[in-house]
Structures are given as C-alpha cells and as structure tokens.
Design a protein around this motif. Sequence first.
Motif, mmCIF file in Angstrom:
data_model
loop_
_atom_site.group_PDB
_atom_site.id
_atom_site.type_symbol
_atom_site.label_atom_id
_atom_site.label_comp_id
_atom_site.label_asym_id
_atom_site.label_seq_id
_atom_site.Cartn_x
_atom_site.Cartn_y
_atom_site.Cartn_z
ATOM 1 N N HIS A 1 0.834 -1.203 0.000
ATOM 2 C CA HIS A 1 0.000 0.000 0.000
ATOM 3 C C HIS A 1 0.874 1.261 0.000
ATOM 4 O O HIS A 1 0.914 1.999 1.000
ATOM 5 N N PRO A 2 1.569 1.515 -1.096
ATOM 6 C CA PRO A 2 2.419 2.719 -1.151
ATOM 7 C C PRO A 2 1.621 4.012 -1.079
ATOM 8 O O PRO A 2 2.162 5.057 -0.709
ATOM 9 N N GLN A 3 0.314 3.952 -1.398
ATOM 10 C CA GLN A 3 -0.500 5.164 -1.316
ATOM 11 C C GLN A 3 -0.701 5.614 0.128
ATOM 12 O O GLN A 3 -1.117 6.755 0.379
ATOM 13 N N TRP A 4 -0.423 4.736 1.097
ATOM 14 C CA TRP A 4 -0.559 5.114 2.506
ATOM 15 C C TRP A 4 0.631 5.932 3.006
ATOM 16 O O TRP A 4 0.593 6.471 4.116
ATOM 17 N N HIS A 5 1.703 6.011 2.213
ATOM 18 C CA HIS A 5 2.925 6.670 2.675
ATOM 19 C C HIS A 5 2.723 8.160 2.959
ATOM 20 O O HIS A 5 3.511 8.755 3.700
ATOM 21 N N ASP A 6 1.709 8.764 2.373
ATOM 22 C CA ASP A 6 1.467 10.187 2.594
ATOM 23 C C ASP A 6 0.539 10.449 3.792
ATOM 24 O O ASP A 6 0.286 11.614 4.125
ATOM 25 N N LYS A 7 0.021 9.391 4.409
ATOM 26 C CA LYS A 7 -0.870 9.545 5.559
ATOM 27 C C LYS A 7 -0.020 9.519 6.826
ATOM 28 O O LYS A 7 0.446 8.457 7.266
ATOM 29 N N ARG A 8 0.175 10.685 7.400
ATOM 30 C CA ARG A 8 1.128 10.810 8.508
ATOM 31 C C ARG A 8 0.738 9.987 9.728
ATOM 32 O O ARG A 8 1.580 9.313 10.338
ATOM 33 N N LEU A 9 -0.529 10.056 10.130
ATOM 34 C CA LEU A 9 -0.956 9.335 11.323
ATOM 35 C C LEU A 9 -0.784 7.834 11.136
ATOM 36 O O LEU A 9 -0.264 7.129 12.013
ATOM 37 N N LEU A 10 -1.221 7.316 10.002
ATOM 38 C CA LEU A 10 -1.109 5.886 9.733
ATOM 39 C C LEU A 10 0.354 5.458 9.693
ATOM 40 O O LEU A 10 0.727 4.413 10.245
ATOM 41 N N MET A 11 1.203 6.281 9.066
ATOM 42 C CA MET A 11 2.622 5.944 9.001
ATOM 43 C C MET A 11 3.285 6.039 10.377
ATOM 44 O O MET A 11 4.223 5.297 10.676
ATOM 45 N N GLY A 12 2.803 6.944 11.209
ATOM 46 C CA GLY A 12 3.319 7.016 12.569
ATOM 47 C C GLY A 12 3.022 5.743 13.342
ATOM 48 O O GLY A 12 3.893 5.197 14.049
ATOM 49 N N LEU A 13 1.785 5.234 13.225
ATOM 50 C CA LEU A 13 1.423 3.985 13.883
ATOM 51 C C LEU A 13 2.235 2.822 13.318
ATOM 52 O O LEU A 13 2.684 1.933 14.074
ATOM 53 N N TYR A 14 2.422 2.830 12.001
ATOM 54 C CA TYR A 14 3.231 1.774 11.373
ATOM 55 C C TYR A 14 4.655 1.809 11.912
ATOM 56 O O TYR A 14 5.238 0.751 12.227
ATOM 57 N N TYR A 15 5.223 2.998 12.050
ATOM 58 C CA TYR A 15 6.608 3.108 12.504
ATOM 59 C C TYR A 15 6.745 2.645 13.959
ATOM 60 O O TYR A 15 7.710 1.948 14.316
ATOM 61 N N ILE A 16 5.773 3.007 14.791
ATOM 62 C CA ILE A 16 5.812 2.558 16.196
ATOM 63 C C ILE A 16 5.774 1.032 16.266
ATOM 64 O O ILE A 16 6.520 0.394 17.024
ATOM 65 N N GLY A 17 4.886 0.430 15.474
ATOM 66 C CA GLY A 17 4.809 -1.028 15.451
ATOM 67 C C GLY A 17 6.099 -1.657 14.963
ATOM 68 O O GLY A 17 6.544 -2.692 15.501
ATOM 69 N N LEU A 18 6.733 -1.038 13.953
ATOM 70 C CA LEU A 18 7.988 -1.570 13.419
ATOM 71 C C LEU A 18 9.085 -1.537 14.487
ATOM 72 O O LEU A 18 9.825 -2.522 14.674
ATOM 73 N N LEU A 19 9.185 -0.407 15.225
ATOM 74 C CA LEU A 19 10.200 -0.311 16.277
ATOM 75 C C LEU A 19 9.906 -1.277 17.426
ATOM 76 O O LEU A 19 10.840 -1.836 18.030
ATOM 77 N N ALA A 20 8.639 -1.476 17.723
ATOM 78 C CA ALA A 20 8.293 -2.418 18.789
ATOM 79 C C ALA A 20 8.744 -3.828 18.429
ATOM 80 O O ALA A 20 9.305 -4.564 19.265
ATOM 81 N N LEU A 21 8.497 -4.226 17.190
ATOM 82 C CA LEU A 21 8.941 -5.544 16.741
ATOM 83 C C LEU A 21 10.461 -5.634 16.752
ATOM 84 O O LEU A 21 11.038 -6.658 17.173
ATOM 85 N N ALA A 22 11.137 -4.564 16.278
ATOM 86 C CA ALA A 22 12.602 -4.569 16.273
ATOM 87 C C ALA A 22 13.150 -4.660 17.685
ATOM 88 O O ALA A 22 14.118 -5.398 17.958
ATOM 89 N N ALA A 23 12.540 -3.922 18.631
ATOM 90 C CA ALA A 23 13.001 -3.948 20.019
ATOM 91 C C ALA A 23 12.821 -5.334 20.620
ATOM 92 O O ALA A 23 13.701 -5.852 21.338
ATOM 93 N N ALA A 24 11.674 -5.957 20.343
ATOM 94 C CA ALA A 24 11.427 -7.300 20.881
ATOM 95 C C ALA A 24 12.429 -8.298 20.322
ATOM 96 O O ALA A 24 12.955 -9.155 21.054
ATOM 97 N N LEU A 25 12.726 -8.227 19.046
ATOM 98 C CA LEU A 25 13.670 -9.154 18.422
ATOM 99 C C LEU A 25 15.080 -8.929 18.935
ATOM 100 O O LEU A 25 15.822 -9.886 19.224
ATOM 101 N N VAL A 26 15.486 -7.660 19.060
ATOM 102 C CA VAL A 26 16.838 -7.354 19.543
ATOM 103 C C VAL A 26 17.004 -7.793 20.993
ATOM 104 O O VAL A 26 18.083 -8.263 21.401
ATOM 105 N N ALA A 27 15.952 -7.631 21.774
ATOM 106 C CA ALA A 27 16.024 -8.023 23.184
ATOM 107 C C ALA A 27 16.304 -9.516 23.318
ATOM 108 O O ALA A 27 16.999 -9.955 24.252
ATOM 109 N N ILE A 28 15.770 -10.330 22.390
ATOM 110 C CA ILE A 28 15.970 -11.778 22.455
ATOM 111 C C ILE A 28 17.233 -12.192 21.716
ATOM 112 O O ILE A 28 18.032 -12.988 22.221
ATOM 113 N N ALA A 29 17.406 -11.676 20.463
ATOM 114 C CA ALA A 29 18.540 -12.072 19.619
ATOM 115 C C ALA A 29 19.265 -10.809 19.152
ATOM 116 O O ALA A 29 18.750 -10.079 18.299
ATOM 117 N N PRO A 30 20.448 -10.519 19.703
ATOM 118 C CA PRO A 30 21.148 -9.266 19.379
ATOM 119 C C PRO A 30 21.461 -9.085 17.895
ATOM 120 O O PRO A 30 21.603 -7.952 17.440
#
Length: 427
Positions: A70-99
Amino acid sequence: MSIEAELREEFDRWERKETAALKVMPYLLLAVSVTITLLEPLWHVSGQLTTVLGLSLVAALWLLWFYTLHPQWHDKRLLMGLYYIGLLALAAALVAIAPWYGFFAFLGYPQAFQCLRGRWRYAGVVATAMISAIAFMGGLANISGDGLWWAWLAVGAVSSVLAGAVFYFTEMAEHRNDRQKQALAELHKANVKLETALAENAALHAQLMVHAREAGVLDERQRMAREIHDTLAQSLAGILTQLQAAEQTLDQPAAVRQHMTNAMNLARESLTEARQTVHAVQPAALAEARLPDAIGEVARRWSEVNLIDAALTTTGDARPMHTDVEVALLRTAQEALANVAKHARASRVGLTLSYMEDLVTLDVRDDGVGFEPNARRVNGARDQGFGLVGMRQRVQRLAGRLEIESEPGGGTAISATVPAIPAGGGE
C-alpha cells in the motif's frame, strides 16, 4: 539533449535507484538477521527460536502490508506514525531476544526519514539508536544481568547524537534536492513558455509575410500603373497623334512617311517598355530552377551579352525559400548586374549567395569605377529608373536591408539581406 533534460534524467535515475534500494532494504536486513541468528547455537537465543521466527514473520507481514502493498498510505502521517511505532516495537522485541537483529533495527533510520516528518524524525532516530544500543551490548539479558544500564544509555546517547547529525545533513541535502527540482520545474515552465512564444512569433511572422506580400502586390500594381501611364499610355497617345497628323497630310507623301516613321518608332519603344514591365513582374527563371541556379543562369547570360566575367558562389545550406524571398533576391541580382553594365565599366563581377540559419544574403561586387553613395548614384551614374529604389523597396518589404559600399575608383558592393523564410511559410 539540453542541460535541463540531462539534469531531469539524472534526478529521475537517482530517484529510481534510491526507491528500488529502499524497497528491498527492509527484507534484506530481516533476512540477514534471521540467517545469522539461525547459524548461532540455539542456546544463544535461550530456546526462544520459535518466538524469534514468529516475530520475524510478523515483522515481514507488517512491512509487506503497510509499506510494500500500500504505497498510497505513505502520505498519511498518522497511519505511518502507527506503522513506525509497530515496526520499532517488533525490532526492540527481536533485539532483546537475539542481538543479531540489530541489523534489522537499523531499518529504523531510513524508515524514520520516509515515514515521519519534522521533529518526529529525530524522535525516531533516538528510539532506533537506543534499540541498536541493546544489540551492541549483546542483548537485554546481558544489560540487565551485568547491570550495564549506564553503558547502554551512554552508547544510545552517542549513537543518537551521531545519527541525529547524519539526519540533519541528510535533511539539508533533501531540501537542496527539492530546491533543485523546483528550479528545474520552473526552468521547464520557462522553456515551455519560450517555445510557445517562439511558435506564436513564427505564426505572427508568417502573417506578416502574408501582409507584406499583399502590400507588395499593391505596390507592384501601383508601380505598373505609373509605368503604364508614363510609358505605354504616353506612347499610344503619341502614336495616335502621329497617325492623325499623317491623315491630315495625305497630299504630302514626305510628311506622311515622316509621321508613319515616328509612329512605328513609338510602337517599337512601347513594345520594349511592355516587355520590360512584364519581365519585371514574372520571374520566369524561378519557374524552372532553384534560386542559386536561377541567379547563376542570369549571371551567365548577362556575362555572354556584356562580355564581362561574372561568377556566382553559393555558401551554406541551399534550400527552397518563400517565393517573395527568392523573387526579391533574383530581382536584386538582375538590377545590380544591369547597373554594372550601364555604369560601372567593370571587367569582373562576383556574386555570393549565402544561406544562414535565419538570413539569406546576396552580395554583388564589381571592380568598376565606383561612385559616391551619398550622391545618390549607382555604379557611377545617377539612378534614373526604378533601380536602387526598387531594390531597396523589395528588400524592405520583407523586413530586410540593402547596403551599398562604394568609392570612386574602388568598385561597388551591393548586399541584400532578407529573413530566411522557408518555402510555404506564410502561405
């Protein structure tokens, strides 16, 4: 290719490469992290391999749904903000278990630049730096087990400063690129306007040619009317007078013969004047040949009749011109040669027909006696007929110019310059 087109093509090529790299990068970093983690002994992930692979699958689906499909969503700031938070949460969880998922956590930097705006970008940079610091410290277990929270904070702070500086300069580069794009867009608009103006000028020039031709036809009619009035009409009146006089002196044979002789001489002169008038209107030479050939043939015949060397040189791209242009130059050549024969006492004449991008020039030079141009003379004698005035009028009707250079004993040079209107222009 113009400089504008080259710059636009270079920008487009760079953007295509950048876009392609950014599309592939998330999955490449995730694949690298998964691969290295799988190569590590299982105890390094504390028996949580299933959790790591599950979170990796969720991260892949998260990227695929929000970022790739859904590249058309890239201009929706609120939606992209939620997407970015979710991405960092997943990255943090993975890094916490496997560096080794620090490779995947690096994705937070380019994603912050793409998905966030303003100061939120720097918030994303700080969050990514702190998550990456966990990977650098060997995972959350090492930090909490050894009490290295202060080291984690220090590493995160240093990473945040360095990454923030990189982001700052990257933003400056982005603003510069935006300004360059805007400048190129404005340049393109200016070029379009210029091309439109040139097209309009060409159309106006064609219309001017039509009006000039109409004005030329009217002038030619007026000139012919004057010539007929001054020559043919007067000659016919003289012939009539002579015939009437002969009729009144029928009993005097000698007087009758004299009046008849006068009438015949007037008739011959009238015929000569009529032929000259007709030839001045219809350039037969152009009906069967191109302009260089027509002028060359005129020069050749003139040379044979007057026993004076005459040669034509053609330079540039000889191409068909508008009828009025070719007629004006042909008439200029004929009149200039006629003046040489009448007045110059020259032994050689050189004609040069020059085709340039916007102009066509005819130069006629002789080595005759010359004259003083300010004295209104042409090749040594006063212009008694249409002559120089006619040449100048023909050239000026086409927005051209006629220049004359001469001095007593130094020969004469006549140069006629007219716009290079192609054949069909203004028709």
